[in-house]
Write a protein that holds these residues in place. Structure first.
Motif, PDB file in Angstrom:
ATOM      1  N   PHE A   1      -5.656   0.278 -10.980  1.00 14.48           N
ATOM      2  CA  PHE A   1      -5.185  -0.888 -10.237  1.00 14.48           C
ATOM      3  C   PHE A   1      -4.882  -0.497  -8.786  1.00 14.48           C
ATOM      4  O   PHE A   1      -5.391  -1.081  -7.840  1.00 14.48           O
ATOM      5  CB  PHE A   1      -3.939  -1.400 -10.972  1.00 14.48           C
ATOM      6  N   SER A   2      -4.076   0.575  -8.617  1.00 15.06           N
ATOM      7  CA  SER A   2      -3.733   1.032  -7.272  1.00 15.06           C
ATOM      8  C   SER A   2      -4.975   1.378  -6.485  1.00 15.06           C
ATOM      9  O   SER A   2      -5.157   0.948  -5.350  1.00 15.06           O
ATOM     10  CB  SER A   2      -2.855   2.289  -7.319  1.00 15.06           C
ATOM     11  N   HIS A   3      -5.835   2.181  -7.135  1.00  9.23           N
ATOM     12  CA  HIS A   3      -7.001   2.674  -6.419  1.00  9.23           C
ATOM     13  C   HIS A   3      -7.930   1.559  -5.990  1.00  9.23           C
ATOM     14  O   HIS A   3      -8.494   1.614  -4.906  1.00  9.23           O
ATOM     15  CB  HIS A   3      -7.780   3.670  -7.288  1.00  9.23           C
TER      16      HIS A   3
ATOM     17  N   MET B   1       1.948   1.909  -3.455  1.00  5.82           N
ATOM     18  CA  MET B   1       0.818   2.432  -4.234  1.00  5.82           C
ATOM     19  C   MET B   1       0.593   3.904  -3.933  1.00  5.82           C
ATOM     20  O   MET B   1       0.418   4.725  -4.822  1.00  5.82           O
ATOM     21  CB  MET B   1      -0.471   1.716  -3.825  1.00  5.82           C
TER      22      MET B   1
ATOM     23  N   PHE C   1       0.821  -1.208   0.000  1.00  3.79           N
ATOM     24  CA  PHE C   1       0.000   0.000   0.000  1.00  3.79           C
ATOM     25  C   PHE C   1       0.856   1.260   0.000  1.00  3.79           C
ATOM     26  O   PHE C   1       0.523   2.250  -0.654  1.00  3.79           O
ATOM     27  CB  PHE C   1      -0.939   0.006   1.204  1.00  3.79           C
TER      28      PHE C   1
ATOM     29  N   TYR D   1      -6.425   4.712   6.814  1.00  8.04           N
ATOM     30  CA  TYR D   1      -5.694   3.497   7.182  1.00  8.04           C
ATOM     31  C   TYR D   1      -5.103   3.568   8.581  1.00  8.04           C
ATOM     32  O   TYR D   1      -5.001   2.577   9.279  1.00  8.04           O
ATOM     33  CB  TYR D   1      -4.544   3.250   6.192  1.00  8.04           C
TER      34      TYR D   1
ATOM     35  N   ARG E   1       2.477   7.204 -10.531  1.00 12.28           N
ATOM     36  CA  ARG E   1       3.510   7.721 -11.436  1.00 12.28           C
ATOM     37  C   ARG E   1       3.068   7.531 -12.882  1.00 12.28           C
ATOM     38  O   ARG E   1       2.320   6.622 -13.212  1.00 12.28           O
ATOM     39  CB  ARG E   1       4.806   6.985 -11.214  1.00 12.28           C
ATOM     40  N   SER E   2       3.559   8.410 -13.707  1.00 10.10           N
ATOM     41  CA  SER E   2       3.224   8.232 -15.108  1.00 10.10           C
ATOM     42  C   SER E   2       4.329   8.829 -15.927  1.00 10.10           C
ATOM     43  O   SER E   2       4.913   9.847 -15.562  1.00 10.10           O
ATOM     44  CB  SER E   2       1.915   8.937 -15.409  1.00 10.10           C
TER      45      SER E   2
ATOM     46  N   LEU F   1      -2.447   1.583 -14.218  1.00  8.62           N
ATOM     47  CA  LEU F   1      -1.857   1.355 -12.907  1.00  8.62           C
ATOM     48  C   LEU F   1      -2.623   2.108 -11.836  1.00  8.62           C
ATOM     49  O   LEU F   1      -2.800   1.643 -10.731  1.00  8.62           O
ATOM     50  CB  LEU F   1      -0.405   1.809 -12.909  1.00  8.62           C
ATOM     51  N   ASN F   2      -3.076   3.299 -12.216  1.00  3.27           N
ATOM     52  CA  ASN F   2      -3.823   4.101 -11.269  1.00  3.27           C
ATOM     53  C   ASN F   2      -5.098   3.408 -10.831  1.00  3.27           C
ATOM     54  O   ASN F   2      -5.423   3.379  -9.657  1.00  3.27           O
ATOM     55  CB  ASN F   2      -4.175   5.438 -11.926  1.00  3.27           C
TER      56      ASN F   2
ATOM     57  N   GLY G   1       2.547   4.864  -6.753  1.00  2.01           N
ATOM     58  CA  GLY G   1       1.567   4.213  -7.597  1.00  2.01           C
ATOM     59  C   GLY G   1       0.992   5.098  -8.690  1.00  2.01           C
ATOM     60  O   GLY G   1       0.538   4.614  -9.713  1.00  2.01           O
TER      61      GLY G   1
ATOM     62  N   GLY H   1       0.148   4.350 -17.166  1.00  2.00           N
ATOM     63  CA  GLY H   1      -0.026   5.029 -15.887  1.00  2.00           C
ATOM     64  C   GLY H   1      -1.467   4.977 -15.437  1.00  2.00           C
ATOM     65  O   GLY H   1      -1.747   4.761 -14.259  1.00  2.00           O
TER      66      GLY H   1
ATOM     67  N   ARG I   1       7.285  -1.186 -12.754  1.00  2.00           N
ATOM     68  CA  ARG I   1       6.881  -0.868 -11.396  1.00  2.00           C
ATOM     69  C   ARG I   1       7.424  -1.895 -10.386  1.00  2.00           C
ATOM     70  O   ARG I   1       7.993  -1.528  -9.363  1.00  2.00           O
ATOM     71  CB  ARG I   1       5.361  -0.859 -11.350  1.00  2.00           C
TER      72      ARG I   1
ATOM     73  N   VAL J   1      -0.683   8.242  -5.736  1.00  2.00           N
ATOM     74  CA  VAL J   1      -2.002   8.285  -6.344  1.00  2.00           C
ATOM     75  C   VAL J   1      -2.743   9.497  -5.811  1.00  2.00           C
ATOM     76  O   VAL J   1      -2.396  10.045  -4.773  1.00  2.00           O
ATOM     77  CB  VAL J   1      -2.822   7.021  -6.024  1.00  2.00           C
ATOM     78  N   ARG J   2      -3.772   9.879  -6.554  1.00  2.00           N
ATOM     79  CA  ARG J   2      -4.620  10.954  -6.026  1.00  2.00           C
ATOM     80  C   ARG J   2      -5.288  10.480  -4.753  1.00  2.00           C
ATOM     81  O   ARG J   2      -5.624   9.323  -4.635  1.00  2.00           O
ATOM     82  CB  ARG J   2      -5.704  11.292  -7.053  1.00  2.00           C
TER      83      ARG J   2
ATOM     84  N   TYR K   1      -6.165   8.272   1.985  1.00  2.00           N
ATOM     85  CA  TYR K   1      -5.908   6.880   2.346  1.00  2.00           C
ATOM     86  C   TYR K   1      -5.111   6.787   3.625  1.00  2.00           C
ATOM     87  O   TYR K   1      -5.367   5.950   4.485  1.00  2.00           O
ATOM     88  CB  TYR K   1      -5.172   6.162   1.216  1.00  2.00           C
TER      89      TYR K   1
ATOM     90  N   PHE L   1      -7.220  -1.512  -5.157  1.00  2.00           N
ATOM     91  CA  PHE L   1      -6.678  -2.158  -3.967  1.00  2.00           C
ATOM     92  C   PHE L   1      -6.807  -1.259  -2.748  1.00  2.00           C
ATOM     93  O   PHE L   1      -7.227  -1.675  -1.673  1.00  2.00           O
ATOM     94  CB  PHE L   1      -5.208  -2.525  -4.172  1.00  2.00           C
ATOM     95  N   LEU L   2      -6.422  -0.003  -2.941  1.00  2.00           N
ATOM     96  CA  LEU L   2      -6.458   0.931  -1.822  1.00  2.00           C
ATOM     97  C   LEU L   2      -7.870   1.115  -1.317  1.00  2.00           C
ATOM     98  O   LEU L   2      -8.114   1.172  -0.118  1.00  2.00           O
ATOM     99  CB  LEU L   2      -5.858   2.276  -2.245  1.00  2.00           C
ATOM    100  N   ALA L   3      -8.826   1.196  -2.248  1.00  2.00           N
ATOM    101  CA  ALA L   3     -10.213   1.423  -1.842  1.00  2.00           C
ATOM    102  C   ALA L   3     -10.749   0.235  -1.056  1.00  2.00           C
ATOM    103  O   ALA L   3     -11.466   0.410  -0.070  1.00  2.00           O
ATOM    104  CB  ALA L   3     -11.077   1.689  -3.070  1.00  2.00           C
TER     105      ALA L   3
ATOM    106  N   ILE M   1      -9.179  11.067 -14.723  1.00  2.00           N
ATOM    107  CA  ILE M   1      -8.831  12.461 -14.965  1.00  2.00           C
ATOM    108  C   ILE M   1      -7.324  12.625 -14.924  1.00  2.00           C
ATOM    109  O   ILE M   1      -6.655  12.117 -14.031  1.00  2.00           O
ATOM    110  CB  ILE M   1      -9.486  13.366 -13.898  1.00  2.00           C
ATOM    111  N   LYS M   2      -6.824  13.332 -15.933  1.00  2.00           N
ATOM    112  CA  LYS M   2      -5.390  13.495 -16.051  1.00  2.00           C
ATOM    113  C   LYS M   2      -4.885  14.491 -15.020  1.00  2.00           C
ATOM    114  O   LYS M   2      -5.488  15.528 -14.800  1.00  2.00           O
ATOM    115  CB  LYS M   2      -5.084  14.026 -17.451  1.00  2.00           C
ATOM    116  N   ALA M   3      -3.784  14.163 -14.384  1.00  2.00           N
ATOM    117  CA  ALA M   3      -3.156  15.131 -13.482  1.00  2.00           C
ATOM    118  C   ALA M   3      -2.572  16.259 -14.312  1.00  2.00           C
ATOM    119  O   ALA M   3      -2.117  16.024 -15.424  1.00  2.00           O
ATOM    120  CB  ALA M   3      -2.052  14.455 -12.687  1.00  2.00           C
TER     121      ALA M   3
END
Lengths: 314, 309
Positions: free
Chosen positions: B39-41, A96, A93, A121, A102-103, B36-37, A100, B33, A215, A111-112, A117, B43-45, B5-7
């Protein structure tokens, strides 16, 4: 002359500042620790002021005490799984949250909503173990009123007539407790690892990115080695927590000071408390305390040794 | 979801991309990216839900009726009365709360004061036996509380302080000493000596320098350890459950909040009034939620630095 006066005043100052903290610490911490060693060689009941010296009898009895040995085994299982699961999830986590999002050419970022989070958490960390015990006691209820059973019944995975007896099932009870510890700890270690990750210079990641590292590769080759110190510290802390477990076991499982069903969730601390407060075998309980101490020290040393690596400076 | 939404940085970086090859690569990376976002979100959610859901469910339960809780876990409360809260309060949650507060009002400041005093002297005054005393203090953090429990009980009993506030305060202070000394010691070492010297030249005594110069300068460290101690003592269960038991029938009940909750849990197991239990826990959780949300930054930073030191 004034030199002497000053130094005398200084001695008085030093002594004055140390005397109270030292006195308290000696009385309530050090002296009881020392006494435990002494009592562990006696057959003291705790009630009567008299007791006899029995040498190593308590320790030899411990080696034959099935309940204690079972508890020891459970502690060792927890010792293996609590740190492993918590650290893996927290690292996952943390990665992430921090890397996570990154682009490509935009660089490396979390991440946003990473702040959100982290807030959510971390929250279990401020709850007491007593609250966790009540909360998860309700979650694991063995009828339809339990959150877990309620969900599984709704999903049709469990027969409403025979809900799962989470905490009364010999093979499940220890794992149920383990999940509570992990639930409680992941957020804290996520924040801990995040702090460490944020101190890693961004250009290291960007260099890895330019070199075409994916990654997973970035994580294994860059992040993990640089976090190793924190991972090591975490393993020791979690290991010590896994050696304890008293609050959760004694309050969530059946039996006097917990440990049920039929000693399947017994840990050393609950056996100790039962012998001390319920069976009145204080000397025997002290011997268990000494065993716990020795194991804790071994654990810390082994963890620090086994995970020792070359320190990476950055 | 907002993940698509693009950063702003992302978009800008893409625009600045020059040659064809690079743009293509940027495009490729960008979609990568985004995937992956998501994907990350996801799991995090999921984990975020796993944290919030049980707590929310428990709080809802304090508005339900007992049969409603037993019947189905997933129902919505039929009434929104607060009577379970009132009953929980009558069961002593308010008193347990007050007991915990009384102990901590004394134990936390005393821990901070005595811990800082010892740490300060050990950090800044070289004298014979300094290292020895320091290690003596710090070594206490290595031992499990269980090791001391049996003799500690009899020690407190001999001092006639079982089931008393002052007894528990002293024990809390003593057991918080190793970590407080350890942390504050390293903090006082980092403070500049020049300020100290200036104060000496101004004729301030050692004691005065400590209280008026060094202690205020150590404020960030004090906050970190303070949070650590507040949470640690607030959540303590083992020490009070051994030391705060009524010793006779006439002894007042001085349970702390953590003990009280566990006792309520056991009682409610027989009396089958789960809403009361849930309300009791909710009462215990809500102040923590409020404090946490107001100070979460300091709490996270404080606990993290206190652990890593």
């Amino acid at each position: 002359m004034s030199q002497v006066a000053t130094s005398r005043r200084r001695v008085g100052f030093i002594a004055g500042f140390l005397v109270l903290p030292l006195a308290l610490y000696l009385t309530f911490v050090i002296w009881p620790y020392v006494q435990t060693f002494g009592y562990s060689f006696t057959n003291w009941s705790g009630q009567s002021p008299t007791f006899g010296f029995v040498g190593l009898d308590n320790y030899t009895a411990l080696m034959k005490d099935e309940v204690f040995l079972g508890a020891l085994w459970h502690n060792l299982l927890l010792l293996l799984f609590v740190p492993a699961l918590t650290i893996l999830l927290a690292l996952f986590f943390a990665f992430m949250v921090n890397v996570g999002g990154r682009s490509g050419a935009g660089g490396v970022r979390g991440v946003r909503g990473s702040a959100f989070y982290k807030i959510v958490y971390f929250f279990p960390q401020v709850l007491s173990l007593a609250i966790l015990a009540v909360l998860f006691g309700a979650v694991y209820r063995s009828d339809e009123g339990g959150l877990l059973n309620g969900f599984l019944i709704r999903l049709g995975l469990v027969d409403p007539a025979h809900p799962v007896e989470w905490l009364n099932e010999p093979d499940l009870v220890l794992w149920c407790l383990l999940l509570v510890v992990v639930w409680h700890g992941v957020g804290f270690y996520l924040v801990l690892f995040s702090a460490a990750m944020q101190s890693i210079p961004k250009d290291i990641y960007e260099a890895a990115l330019l070199d075409g590292a994916g990654r997973a590769q970035t994580f294994v080759k860059v992040t993990l080695p640089l976090l190793w110190d924190s991972v090591q510290t975490s393993a020791v802390y979690l290991g010590i927590a896994a050696m304890d477990m008293f609050v959760l076991v004694s309050t969530m499982t059946s039996g006097q000071f917990g440990g049920g069903p039929d000693h399947h969730s017994e840990v050393m601390a609950t056996v100790l408390m039962r012998n001390f407060l319920y069976f009145g075998k204080s000397g025997y309980a002290c011997a268990m305390g000494v065993v716990m101490l020795v194991l804790t020290m071994i654990l810390s040393l082994v963890t620090l040794r086994a995970t020792r690596r070359e320190r990476i400076e950055f | 979801m907002t993940t698509v939404i693009k950063a702003p940085g992302e978009a800008a970086a893409e625009r600045s991309g020059g040659g064809g090859r690079r743009t293509g690569e940027g495009q490729n990376r960008r979609s990568d990216g985004m995937a992956l976002n998501v994907f990350s979100h996801s799991f995090l959610a999921v984990w975020a839900i796993l944290i919030v859901l049980p707590l929310f469910w428990l709080m809802l339960g304090s508005f339900k009726t007992d049969s409603q809780i037993g019947g189905s876990a997933l129902g919505w409360p039929s009434n929104w009365h607060l009577d379970a809260f009132a009953r929980a309060w009558d069961k002593g949650i308010g008193d347990y709360f007050a007991n915990t507060m009384i102990v901590m009002v004394f134990s936390v400041p005393l821990t901070m004061l005595l811990g800082s005093m010892a740490a300060y002297v050990l950090a800044r005054y070289p004298f014979r036996g300094n290292r020895l005393i320091y290690y003596f203090f710090v070594s206490g953090a290595m031992f499990p509380v269980f090791l001391a429990l049996v003799p500690l009980f009899f020690m407190v009993k001999r001092l006639d302080m079982l089931n008393s506030y002052q007894g528990l305060v002293l024990v809390y202070v003593a057991y918080s000493m190793p970590f407080t000394v350890f942390f504050m010691h390293s903090f006082f070492r980092t403070l500049p000596t020049a300020v100290h010297e200036a104060a000496v030249i101004d004729g301030a005594s050692d004691t005065r320098i400590f209280f008026q110069v060094m202690l205020p300068m150590a404020k960030p460290g004090l906050i970190s350890v303070g949070i650590f101690n507040v949470l640690g003592q607030w959540n303590q269960y083992i020490l009070p459950s051994v030391l705060m038991q009524p010793q006779s029938g006439s002894d007042p009940e001085r349970y702390l909040l953590t003990q009280g909750l566990i006792q309520l849990q056991q009682q409610m197991g027989y009396e089958t009034d789960l809403p009361v239990l849930f309300a009791g826990v909710t009462i215990a959780i809500i102040p923590m939620v409020v404090v946490y949300l107001s100070f979460q930054r300091q709490i996270q930073a404080g606990l993290t630095s206190a652990t890593l030191k």
